[in-house]
Design a protein around this motif. Structure first.
Motif, PDB file in Angstrom:
ATOM      1  N   GLU A  71       0.903  -1.268  -0.133  1.00 10.24           N
ATOM      2  CA  GLU A  71       0.100   0.221   0.194  1.00 10.24           C
ATOM      3  C   GLU A  71       0.978   1.155   0.156  1.00 10.24           C
ATOM      4  O   GLU A  71       1.168   2.102   1.007  1.00 10.24           O
ATOM      5  CB  GLU A  71      -1.001   0.002   1.074  1.00 10.24           C
ATOM      6  CG  GLU A  71      -1.914  -1.198   1.062  1.00 10.24           C
ATOM      7  CD  GLU A  71      -2.676  -1.358   2.103  1.00 10.24           C
ATOM      8  OE1 GLU A  71      -2.810  -0.530   3.180  1.00 10.24           O
ATOM      9  OE2 GLU A  71      -3.898  -2.053   2.243  1.00 10.24           O
TER      10      GLU A  71
ATOM     11  N   ARG B 178     -10.437   1.052   5.172  1.00  5.68           N
ATOM     12  CA  ARG B 178      -9.072   0.443   5.568  1.00  5.68           C
ATOM     13  C   ARG B 178      -8.378  -0.149   4.345  1.00  5.68           C
ATOM     14  O   ARG B 178      -7.314  -0.482   4.707  1.00  5.68           O
ATOM     15  CB  ARG B 178      -9.548  -0.790   6.633  1.00  5.68           C
ATOM     16  CG  ARG B 178     -10.127  -0.168   7.799  1.00  5.68           C
ATOM     17  CD  ARG B 178     -10.052  -1.116   9.044  1.00  5.68           C
ATOM     18  NE  ARG B 178     -10.837  -2.224   8.533  1.00  5.68           N
ATOM     19  CZ  ARG B 178     -12.171  -2.538   8.919  1.00  5.68           C
ATOM     20  NH1 ARG B 178     -12.847  -1.430   9.448  1.00  5.68           N
ATOM     21  NH2 ARG B 178     -12.978  -3.304   8.544  1.00  5.68           N
ATOM     22  N   GLU B 179      -9.141  -0.247   3.277  1.00  8.22           N
ATOM     23  CA  GLU B 179      -8.140  -0.961   2.076  1.00  8.22           C
ATOM     24  C   GLU B 179      -8.555  -0.591   0.853  1.00  8.22           C
ATOM     25  O   GLU B 179      -9.844   0.188   0.450  1.00  8.22           O
ATOM     26  CB  GLU B 179      -8.082  -2.354   2.316  1.00  8.22           C
ATOM     27  CG  GLU B 179      -9.770  -2.950   1.970  1.00  8.22           C
ATOM     28  CD  GLU B 179      -9.754  -4.730   2.115  1.00  8.22           C
ATOM     29  OE1 GLU B 179     -10.644  -5.004   1.434  1.00  8.22           O
ATOM     30  OE2 GLU B 179      -9.070  -5.096   3.014  1.00  8.22           O
TER      31      GLU B 179
ATOM     32  N   SER C  75      -6.860   6.869  -1.552  1.00  9.39           N
ATOM     33  CA  SER C  75      -6.395   5.505  -0.946  1.00  9.39           C
ATOM     34  C   SER C  75      -7.088   5.564   0.463  1.00  9.39           C
ATOM     35  O   SER C  75      -7.687   6.601   0.874  1.00  9.39           O
ATOM     36  CB  SER C  75      -4.791   5.913  -0.444  1.00  9.39           C
ATOM     37  OG  SER C  75      -4.660   7.082   0.479  1.00  9.39           O
ATOM     38  N   PRO C  76      -6.915   4.525   1.287  1.00  5.61           N
ATOM     39  CA  PRO C  76      -7.522   4.445   2.613  1.00  5.61           C
ATOM     40  C   PRO C  76      -7.125   5.443   3.565  1.00  5.61           C
ATOM     41  O   PRO C  76      -8.173   6.059   4.305  1.00  5.61           O
ATOM     42  CB  PRO C  76      -6.830   3.227   3.233  1.00  5.61           C
ATOM     43  CG  PRO C  76      -6.544   2.249   1.879  1.00  5.61           C
ATOM     44  CD  PRO C  76      -6.174   3.239   1.029  1.00  5.61           C
ATOM     45  N   LYS C  77      -5.980   5.952   3.591  1.00  4.18           N
ATOM     46  CA  LYS C  77      -5.387   7.228   4.669  1.00  4.18           C
ATOM     47  C   LYS C  77      -6.087   8.337   4.176  1.00  4.18           C
ATOM     48  O   LYS C  77      -6.650   9.151   4.830  1.00  4.18           O
ATOM     49  CB  LYS C  77      -4.043   7.115   4.463  1.00  4.18           C
ATOM     50  CG  LYS C  77      -3.232   6.255   5.360  1.00  4.18           C
ATOM     51  CD  LYS C  77      -1.714   6.370   5.268  1.00  4.18           C
ATOM     52  CE  LYS C  77      -1.135   5.469   6.124  1.00  4.18           C
ATOM     53  NZ  LYS C  77       0.440   5.685   6.107  1.00  4.18           N
ATOM     54  N   GLU C  78      -6.340   8.596   2.725  1.00  8.68           N
ATOM     55  CA  GLU C  78      -6.887   9.777   2.229  1.00  8.68           C
ATOM     56  C   GLU C  78      -8.276   9.652   2.716  1.00  8.68           C
ATOM     57  O   GLU C  78      -9.066  10.598   2.708  1.00  8.68           O
ATOM     58  CB  GLU C  78      -6.852   9.952   0.746  1.00  8.68           C
ATOM     59  CG  GLU C  78      -5.367  10.186   0.317  1.00  8.68           C
ATOM     60  CD  GLU C  78      -4.995  10.098  -1.109  1.00  8.68           C
ATOM     61  OE1 GLU C  78      -4.192  10.764  -1.820  1.00  8.68           O
ATOM     62  OE2 GLU C  78      -5.721   9.057  -1.789  1.00  8.68           O
ATOM     63  N   ARG C  79      -9.139   8.395   2.475  1.00  6.85           N
ATOM     64  CA  ARG C  79     -10.449   8.263   2.771  1.00  6.85           C
ATOM     65  C   ARG C  79     -10.743   8.703   4.297  1.00  6.85           C
ATOM     66  O   ARG C  79     -11.506   9.218   4.699  1.00  6.85           O
ATOM     67  CB  ARG C  79     -11.008   7.067   2.257  1.00  6.85           C
ATOM     68  CG  ARG C  79     -11.097   7.185   0.858  1.00  6.85           C
ATOM     69  CD  ARG C  79     -12.173   5.775   0.304  1.00  6.85           C
ATOM     70  NE  ARG C  79     -11.774   4.658   1.075  1.00  6.85           N
ATOM     71  CZ  ARG C  79     -10.633   3.778   0.593  1.00  6.85           C
ATOM     72  NH1 ARG C  79     -10.229   4.008  -0.406  1.00  6.85           N
ATOM     73  NH2 ARG C  79     -10.482   2.590   0.986  1.00  6.85           N
ATOM     74  N   GLN C  80      -9.668   8.192   4.823  1.00 10.39           N
ATOM     75  CA  GLN C  80      -9.862   8.106   6.499  1.00 10.39           C
ATOM     76  C   GLN C  80      -9.814   9.926   6.840  1.00 10.39           C
ATOM     77  O   GLN C  80     -10.780  10.356   7.691  1.00 10.39           O
ATOM     78  CB  GLN C  80      -8.933   7.584   7.294  1.00 10.39           C
ATOM     79  CG  GLN C  80      -9.084   6.062   7.197  1.00 10.39           C
ATOM     80  CD  GLN C  80      -7.840   5.208   7.580  1.00 10.39           C
ATOM     81  OE1 GLN C  80      -6.897   5.906   8.109  1.00 10.39           O
ATOM     82  NE2 GLN C  80      -7.930   3.833   7.423  1.00 10.39           N
ATOM     83  N   ARG C  81      -8.958  10.428   6.054  1.00  7.36           N
ATOM     84  CA  ARG C  81      -8.597  11.951   6.329  1.00  7.36           C
ATOM     85  C   ARG C  81      -9.974  12.659   5.971  1.00  7.36           C
ATOM     86  O   ARG C  81     -10.459  13.600   6.619  1.00  7.36           O
ATOM     87  CB  ARG C  81      -7.748  12.573   5.645  1.00  7.36           C
ATOM     88  CG  ARG C  81      -6.514  12.507   6.465  1.00  7.36           C
ATOM     89  CD  ARG C  81      -5.246  13.392   5.723  1.00  7.36           C
ATOM     90  NE  ARG C  81      -5.251  13.143   4.403  1.00  7.36           N
ATOM     91  CZ  ARG C  81      -3.897  12.294   4.268  1.00  7.36           C
ATOM     92  NH1 ARG C  81      -3.152  11.493   4.755  1.00  7.36           N
ATOM     93  NH2 ARG C  81      -3.788  12.027   2.567  1.00  7.36           N
TER      94      ARG C  81
ATOM     95  N   ARG D 114     -12.824  12.173   8.558  1.00  9.51           N
ATOM     96  CA  ARG D 114     -12.500  13.246   9.772  1.00  9.51           C
ATOM     97  C   ARG D 114     -12.873  14.480   9.284  1.00  9.51           C
ATOM     98  O   ARG D 114     -13.718  15.222  10.240  1.00  9.51           O
ATOM     99  CB  ARG D 114     -11.091  13.095  10.048  1.00  9.51           C
ATOM    100  CG  ARG D 114     -10.804  11.756  10.863  1.00  9.51           C
ATOM    101  CD  ARG D 114      -9.617  11.846  11.800  1.00  9.51           C
ATOM    102  NE  ARG D 114      -8.339  11.929  10.695  1.00  9.51           N
ATOM    103  CZ  ARG D 114      -7.834  11.021  10.220  1.00  9.51           C
ATOM    104  NH1 ARG D 114      -7.883   9.795  10.253  1.00  9.51           N
ATOM    105  NH2 ARG D 114      -6.660  11.285   9.357  1.00  9.51           N
TER     106      ARG D 114
END
Length: 109
Positions: A44, A77-78, A85-91, A94
């Motif tokens: 990833e 998460r994936e 990406s997962p990190k971008e979606r998590q941001r 939030r």
């Protein structure tokens, strides 16, 4: 994690009560028919996500895909959804919880 068949954009048909096929946003997805492993690489990293993000960049239903992924916590998460990406979606999730509904860098239409 889900298997490749469950992750594929090819799962875009729903059955109406009379048994007829109903078109969904997934039917119009640029990823439809492509190998789902492209959106779920073993590593990833930004380099590994780049090919999927290129497909998503011109997808006519990128926003719908992103909204779908943001509506299901397990999809945070994936994989690549809606070009993020997962990190971008998590941001993004939030940021939305904090009160802004537009993805960073996008103006309202």
């Amino acid at each position: 994690p889900t298997n490749a068949a469950e992750r594929s954009c090819d799962t875009g048909r729903m059955t109406a009560s009379a048994g007829e096929s109903v078109r969904t946003w997934r039917d119009q997805a640029a990823c439809r028919g492509l190998n789902p492993d492209l959106w779920f690489p073993a590593r990833e990293t930004p380099q590994d996500y780049a090919p999927a993000k290129r497909v998503c960049a011109d997808c006519p239903v990128r926003v719908e895909c992103l909204e779908y992924a943001l509506s299901l916590p397990m999809l945070l998460r994936e994989g690549i959804f809606g070009g993020l990406s997962p990190k971008e979606r998590q941001r993004e999730a939030r940021r939305r919880r904090a009160g802004s509904s537009l993805p960073r860098g996008q103006a309202s239409r």
